[in-house]
Design a protein around this motif. Structure first.
Motif, PDB file in Angstrom:
ATOM      1  N   ASN A 121     -24.094  66.812  -4.504  1.00 51.25           N
ATOM      2  CA  ASN A 121     -23.544  67.586  -5.740  1.00 51.25           C
ATOM      3  C   ASN A 121     -22.654  66.401  -6.365  1.00 51.25           C
ATOM      4  N   ILE A 122     -22.712  65.266  -6.076  1.00 53.01           N
ATOM      5  CA  ILE A 122     -21.742  64.237  -6.785  1.00 53.01           C
ATOM      6  C   ILE A 122     -22.803  63.125  -7.089  1.00 53.01           C
ATOM      7  N   SER A 123     -22.538  62.305  -8.068  1.00 53.59           N
ATOM      8  CA  SER A 123     -23.242  61.357  -8.451  1.00 53.59           C
ATOM      9  C   SER A 123     -23.116  59.938  -7.503  1.00 53.59           C
ATOM     10  N   GLU A 124     -24.181  59.094  -7.703  1.00 53.96           N
ATOM     11  CA  GLU A 124     -23.737  57.958  -6.908  1.00 53.96           C
ATOM     12  C   GLU A 124     -22.286  57.045  -7.180  1.00 53.96           C
ATOM     13  N   LYS A 125     -22.106  57.064  -8.677  1.00 55.26           N
ATOM     14  CA  LYS A 125     -20.587  56.239  -9.097  1.00 55.26           C
ATOM     15  C   LYS A 125     -19.606  57.065  -8.510  1.00 55.26           C
ATOM     16  N   SER A 126     -19.655  58.237  -8.674  1.00 58.19           N
ATOM     17  CA  SER A 126     -18.672  59.223  -8.020  1.00 58.19           C
ATOM     18  C   SER A 126     -18.553  59.013  -6.454  1.00 58.19           C
ATOM     19  N   ALA A 127     -19.566  58.993  -5.738  1.00 61.04           N
ATOM     20  CA  ALA A 127     -19.655  58.703  -4.627  1.00 61.04           C
ATOM     21  C   ALA A 127     -18.980  57.217  -4.036  1.00 61.04           C
ATOM     22  N   PHE A 128     -19.416  56.167  -4.643  1.00 67.06           N
ATOM     23  CA  PHE A 128     -18.872  54.873  -4.755  1.00 67.06           C
ATOM     24  C   PHE A 128     -17.260  54.936  -5.181  1.00 67.06           C
ATOM     25  N   VAL A 129     -16.723  55.824  -6.051  1.00 66.07           N
ATOM     26  CA  VAL A 129     -15.444  55.609  -6.264  1.00 66.07           C
ATOM     27  C   VAL A 129     -14.590  56.154  -5.040  1.00 66.07           C
ATOM     28  N   ARG A 130     -15.280  57.499  -4.600  1.00 65.14           N
ATOM     29  CA  ARG A 130     -14.870  58.258  -3.369  1.00 65.14           C
ATOM     30  C   ARG A 130     -14.532  57.410  -2.138  1.00 65.14           C
ATOM     31  N   LEU A 131     -15.649  56.483  -1.933  1.00 65.91           N
ATOM     32  CA  LEU A 131     -15.756  55.998  -0.876  1.00 65.91           C
ATOM     33  C   LEU A 131     -14.526  54.533  -0.932  1.00 65.91           C
ATOM     34  N   VAL A 132     -14.556  53.905  -2.106  1.00 69.77           N
ATOM     35  CA  VAL A 132     -13.506  52.919  -2.202  1.00 69.77           C
ATOM     36  C   VAL A 132     -11.980  53.621  -2.049  1.00 69.77           C
ATOM     37  N   LEU A 133     -11.830  54.781  -2.569  1.00 68.33           N
ATOM     38  CA  LEU A 133     -10.663  55.346  -2.568  1.00 68.33           C
ATOM     39  C   LEU A 133     -10.296  55.630  -1.153  1.00 68.33           C
ATOM     40  N   GLY A 134     -11.142  56.533  -0.351  1.00 67.49           N
ATOM     41  CA  GLY A 134     -10.967  56.661   0.829  1.00 67.49           C
ATOM     42  C   GLY A 134     -10.636  55.459   1.826  1.00 67.49           C
ATOM     43  N   ILE A 135     -11.497  54.287   1.713  1.00 68.39           N
ATOM     44  CA  ILE A 135     -10.954  53.168   2.395  1.00 68.39           C
ATOM     45  C   ILE A 135      -9.404  53.033   2.054  1.00 68.39           C
ATOM     46  N   GLY A 136      -9.378  52.721   0.794  1.00 65.53           N
ATOM     47  CA  GLY A 136      -7.779  52.389   0.407  1.00 65.53           C
ATOM     48  C   GLY A 136      -6.634  53.311   1.129  1.00 65.53           C
ATOM     49  N   LEU A 137      -7.052  54.716   0.960  1.00 66.48           N
ATOM     50  CA  LEU A 137      -6.303  55.719   1.623  1.00 66.48           C
ATOM     51  C   LEU A 137      -6.248  55.629   2.901  1.00 66.48           C
ATOM     52  N   THR A 138      -7.363  55.237   3.768  1.00 65.17           N
ATOM     53  CA  THR A 138      -7.258  55.103   5.219  1.00 65.17           C
ATOM     54  C   THR A 138      -6.396  53.853   5.561  1.00 65.17           C
ATOM     55  N   ALA A 139      -6.539  52.665   4.647  1.00 67.08           N
ATOM     56  CA  ALA A 139      -5.725  51.483   4.921  1.00 67.08           C
ATOM     57  C   ALA A 139      -4.225  51.732   4.752  1.00 67.08           C
ATOM     58  N   CYS A 140      -3.859  52.244   3.745  1.00 65.06           N
ATOM     59  CA  CYS A 140      -2.405  52.884   3.602  1.00 65.06           C
ATOM     60  C   CYS A 140      -1.682  53.596   4.680  1.00 65.06           C
ATOM     61  N   GLY A 141      -2.542  54.567   5.155  1.00 67.17           N
ATOM     62  CA  GLY A 141      -2.203  55.416   6.138  1.00 67.17           C
ATOM     63  C   GLY A 141      -2.178  54.654   7.517  1.00 67.17           C
ATOM     64  N   ILE A 142      -2.869  53.883   7.859  1.00 64.89           N
ATOM     65  CA  ILE A 142      -2.891  53.007   9.171  1.00 64.89           C
ATOM     66  C   ILE A 142      -1.569  52.128   9.049  1.00 64.89           C
TER      67      ILE A 142
END
Length: 168
Positions: A8-29
């Motif tokens: 239900n999301i586009s590939e562009k949105s998925a890429f943005v979410r993936l990058v955002l998720g990696i950034g959030l995970t790194a900040c949390g760690i």
């Protein structure tokens, strides 16, 4: 058991979410690794990052799916209530019975002029009703998927109502 989720999301949105998720995970760690870091904030940030990574990988956002389903149900319910025969007739009767009773109270007009004004008023009322039918058919057309019987019927109703409205 494998559960297949409908994307239900586009590939562009998925890429943005993936990058955002990696950034959030790194900040949390980094927050968790600090000696004086806030453990609760670090845990929440890692969790949010992991959820965003999963959304990016699976091209599926549960919040968007829930919102779309609720919105579709709300639109379908409101259209069904509007098109329901009883409610439509009661709305029609309440609107037009008040107009007819007001015209019958005017006794200063002669019979022919009163009939002419009623005829003109009913033509205007019919045009309003046809416009309302066309609007409802347009709403049904925009909310239903292509190729369904409901969409074809709505298109036909909209075309007939539009042609009747133009001929008046």
């Amino acid at each position: 058991m494998i559960i297949l989720l409908e994307e239900n999301i586009s590939e562009k949105s998925a890429f943005v979410r993936l990058v955002l998720g990696i950034g959030l995970t790194a900040c949390g760690i980094s927050q968790l690794v600090k000696e004086n870091g806030n453990r609760m904030l670090g845990t929440l940030t890692v969790t949010a990052g992991a959820l965003k990574i999963a959304e990016g990988l699976f091209l599926y956002c549960p919040a968007k799916a829930l919102f779309n389903r609720n919105l579709k149900d709300a639109v379908t319910t409101s259209i069904q209530e509007f098109v329901d025969g009883d409610s439509l007739m009661s709305a029609f009767n309440s609107r037009y019975s008040g107009a007819n009773s007001q015209q019958s109270h005017h006794s200063g007009h002669s019979g022919t002029s009163n009939q002419q004004s009623q005829s003109q008023n009913s033509n205007g009322d019919e045009a309003d009703l046809l416009q309302t039918v066309a609007n409802v058919a347009g709403a049904v057309t925009s909310t239903t998927t292509a190729g369904t019987a409901a969409k074809q019927a709505a298109n036909t109703i909209q075309a007939v109502a539009g042609s009747q409205n133009k001929s008046r």
